[in-house]
Design an enzyme around this catalytic site. Structure first.
Site, PDB file in Angstrom:
ATOM      1  N   LYS A   1       5.251  22.820 -13.725  1.00  0.00           N
ATOM      2  CA  LYS A   1       4.536  21.659 -13.207  1.00  0.00           C
ATOM      3  C   LYS A   1       4.585  21.612 -11.689  1.00  0.00           C
ATOM      4  O   LYS A   1       3.576  21.293 -11.031  1.00  0.00           O
ATOM      5  CB  LYS A   1       5.102  20.369 -13.797  1.00  0.00           C
TER       6      LYS A   1
ATOM      7  N   HIS B   1      -3.859  17.113 -24.275  1.00  0.00           N
ATOM      8  CA  HIS B   1      -3.757  15.680 -24.021  1.00  0.00           C
ATOM      9  C   HIS B   1      -5.023  14.891 -24.316  1.00  0.00           C
ATOM     10  O   HIS B   1      -4.963  13.664 -24.441  1.00  0.00           O
ATOM     11  CB  HIS B   1      -3.326  15.443 -22.572  1.00  0.00           C
TER      12      HIS B   1
ATOM     13  N   LYS C   1       1.869  11.274 -10.369  1.00  0.00           N
ATOM     14  CA  LYS C   1       0.872  10.495 -11.105  1.00  0.00           C
ATOM     15  C   LYS C   1       1.547   9.251 -11.665  1.00  0.00           C
ATOM     16  O   LYS C   1       2.525   9.346 -12.397  1.00  0.00           O
ATOM     17  CB  LYS C   1       0.259  11.320 -12.237  1.00  0.00           C
TER      18      LYS C   1
ATOM     19  N   ASN D   1      -3.100  18.984 -18.569  1.00  0.00           N
ATOM     20  CA  ASN D   1      -3.564  18.096 -19.632  1.00  0.00           C
ATOM     21  C   ASN D   1      -3.844  18.849 -20.932  1.00  0.00           C
ATOM     22  O   ASN D   1      -4.486  18.295 -21.840  1.00  0.00           O
ATOM     23  CB  ASN D   1      -4.836  17.367 -19.185  1.00  0.00           C
TER      24      ASN D   1
ATOM     25  N   GLU E   1      -5.454  16.133  -8.744  1.00  0.00           N
ATOM     26  CA  GLU E   1      -6.061  16.579 -10.001  1.00  0.00           C
ATOM     27  C   GLU E   1      -7.551  16.858  -9.828  1.00  0.00           C
ATOM     28  O   GLU E   1      -8.381  16.501 -10.664  1.00  0.00           O
ATOM     29  CB  GLU E   1      -5.844  15.529 -11.097  1.00  0.00           C
TER      30      GLU E   1
ATOM     31  N   GLU F   1       6.000  18.671 -24.435  1.00  0.00           N
ATOM     32  CA  GLU F   1       5.536  18.946 -23.067  1.00  0.00           C
ATOM     33  C   GLU F   1       6.105  20.272 -22.557  1.00  0.00           C
ATOM     34  O   GLU F   1       5.454  20.978 -21.787  1.00  0.00           O
ATOM     35  CB  GLU F   1       5.925  17.809 -22.124  1.00  0.00           C
TER      36      GLU F   1
ATOM     37  N   HIS G   1       4.678   9.735 -27.352  1.00  0.00           N
ATOM     38  CA  HIS G   1       3.733  10.564 -26.612  1.00  0.00           C
ATOM     39  C   HIS G   1       3.853  12.025 -27.029  1.00  0.00           C
ATOM     40  O   HIS G   1       2.853  12.715 -27.236  1.00  0.00           O
ATOM     41  CB  HIS G   1       3.995  10.420 -25.109  1.00  0.00           C
TER      42      HIS G   1
ATOM     43  N   ARG H   1       0.807  -1.224   0.000  1.00  0.00           N
ATOM     44  CA  ARG H   1       0.000   0.000   0.000  1.00  0.00           C
ATOM     45  C   ARG H   1       0.840   1.273   0.000  1.00  0.00           C
ATOM     46  O   ARG H   1       0.383   2.325   0.418  1.00  0.00           O
ATOM     47  CB  ARG H   1      -0.985   0.001   1.174  1.00  0.00           C
TER      48      ARG H   1
ATOM     49  N   ARG I   1      -4.887  21.386 -11.455  1.00  0.00           N
ATOM     50  CA  ARG I   1      -3.935  20.486 -12.103  1.00  0.00           C
ATOM     51  C   ARG I   1      -4.396  20.037 -13.487  1.00  0.00           C
ATOM     52  O   ARG I   1      -3.588  19.615 -14.325  1.00  0.00           O
ATOM     53  CB  ARG I   1      -3.662  19.273 -11.206  1.00  0.00           C
TER      54      ARG I   1
ATOM     55  N   HIS J   1      -4.071  11.548 -26.124  1.00  0.00           N
ATOM     56  CA  HIS J   1      -4.279  10.195 -25.604  1.00  0.00           C
ATOM     57  C   HIS J   1      -5.141   9.367 -26.551  1.00  0.00           C
ATOM     58  O   HIS J   1      -4.960   8.148 -26.672  1.00  0.00           O
ATOM     59  CB  HIS J   1      -4.911  10.256 -24.217  1.00  0.00           C
TER      60      HIS J   1
END
Length: 358
Positions: A225, A246, A141, A243, A235, A183, A262, A119, A239, A250
């Protein structure tokens, strides 16, 4: 080791991003108290991982080298499960840690493995690609891909620290370095226009990993960032602006079976988001066109096949920013003024796509 820049990332679990050259000789002490460290890496970085393992062993920590498939092929749940099996066989406890040596895919995988083992154990990404340095390694993330889409299974699990050794970029293929710049450019449009000025002034200097311009761009993008994620780890609000570009990106990656870089998908996604904002009356034409010009100056793609639209639209409907059946896009209301466009109709979406279709 040359001068090291420390960029703090705040929040409930603060850490530093270290930027410099030859940071791995010796590696920074970011994991005090760990008896064992699993070093995840893909085959092309085996030598670097073995060198890091030797340095770790020299300071009394036992390394466990775990080789994973390269690139997006490594971001699979079965690969993560195999890593957990190795940790179990080695008796990893909560005081032990995971290190991911590689680009964005290995970084995402290593963080996810660490987030789920017992965990949550500590982890450190050693970013070796521009994409990993300015994006995947910062922010906590983590995740893997599934048949349903990219990064739909994952966890928020901040690292204990991030190592961006610029010397690892010296041997990076030019196409990968340029892809990572997508990016960086994104950060320029949403928050730091100086990034755009630097790229436009001298695109070749922006793509020289040994020069001061590339380092300046990297540090600026990381600061953008860091500033955003410090106040929104999960997020749940601001945040989302990270994206930008994106949602379509994606979708392209999914349609391509994750064979596209990417950064190439993000480049097309940025041009699309700008066209969408302009047609929605949110962004002026000059700033929209600037997206295409900056992306093209770096040798990145600005279009995608026209006949792919139905598949792209279907893929976008499972985007993480969607709420029920409502699509949501990050757009610009002006340079460095990101906002959300919620529920645009399909004709507007298609009209924007026609502007970038090849």
């Amino acid at each position: 080791m040359d001068e090291v820049t420390r960029i703090p990332v705040g929040g409930e679990r603060p850490y530093d991003v270290l930027v410099g050259r030859n940071l791995l000789d010796p590696p920074p002490r970011l994991l005090p108290g760990a008896n064992r460290v699993a070093v995840l890496h893909a085959a092309p970085l085996k030598a670097l991982a073995e060198s890091l393992a030797a340095r770790v062993r020299a300071v009394g920590v036992e390394p466990l080298l775990i080789e994973v498939p390269d690139a997006e092929a490594g971001k699979q749940i079965n690969v993560a499960a195999a890593c957990w099996d190795r940790l179990g066989e080695a008796g990893f406890t909560r005081t032990d840690a995971v290190v991911g040596v590689g680009g964005g895919a290995v970084t995402d995988l290593a963080g996810f493995v660490a987030a789920c083992w017992l965990r949550g154990v500590r982890w450190v990404p050693v970013a070796t690609s521009l994409l990993a340095m300015v994006d995947a390694a910062v922010g906590g993330k983590t995740g893997v891909n599934t048949a349903a889409g990219k990064n739909l299974v994952g966890a928020f699990h901040p690292p204990a620290g991030v190592i961006c050794d610029l010397a690892t970029l010296d041997g990076l293929p030019a196409a990968d370095l340029a892809a990572g710049m997508a990016e960086v450019v994104k950060c320029g449009f949403i928050a730091d226009p100086v990034i755009l000025d630097l790229v436009e002034r001298d695109p070749a200097a922006a793509l020289d990993p040994t020069g001061p311009v590339t380092r300046d761009l990297i540090e600026r993008a990381i600061r953008v960032k860091a500033d955003v994620v410090s106040g929104d780890l999960l997020e749940s609000g601001v945040r989302e602006v990270l994206n930008y570009g994106h949602t379509l990106a994606h979708a392209i990656e999914k349609v391509e079976g994750y064979r596209w870089r990417h950064g190439h998908a993000v480049a097309v996604g940025l041009v699309y988001a700008a066209a969408l904002a302009r047609l929605a009356g949110r962004l002026d034409a000059a700033t929209a066109e600037r997206h295409r010009a900056v992306v093209a100056a770096l040798g990145l793609p600005t279009s995608y096949p026209a006949d792919a639209w139905p598949r792209l639209l279907a893929a976008m409907r499972v985007d993480k920013k969607a709420r029920g059946s409502t699509l949501r896009f990050v757009v610009l209301d002006g340079l460095a003024r990101p906002a959300i466009l919620e529920g645009p109709d399909d004709e507007l979406l298609h009209a924007a796509y026609r502007e970038i279709a090849s």
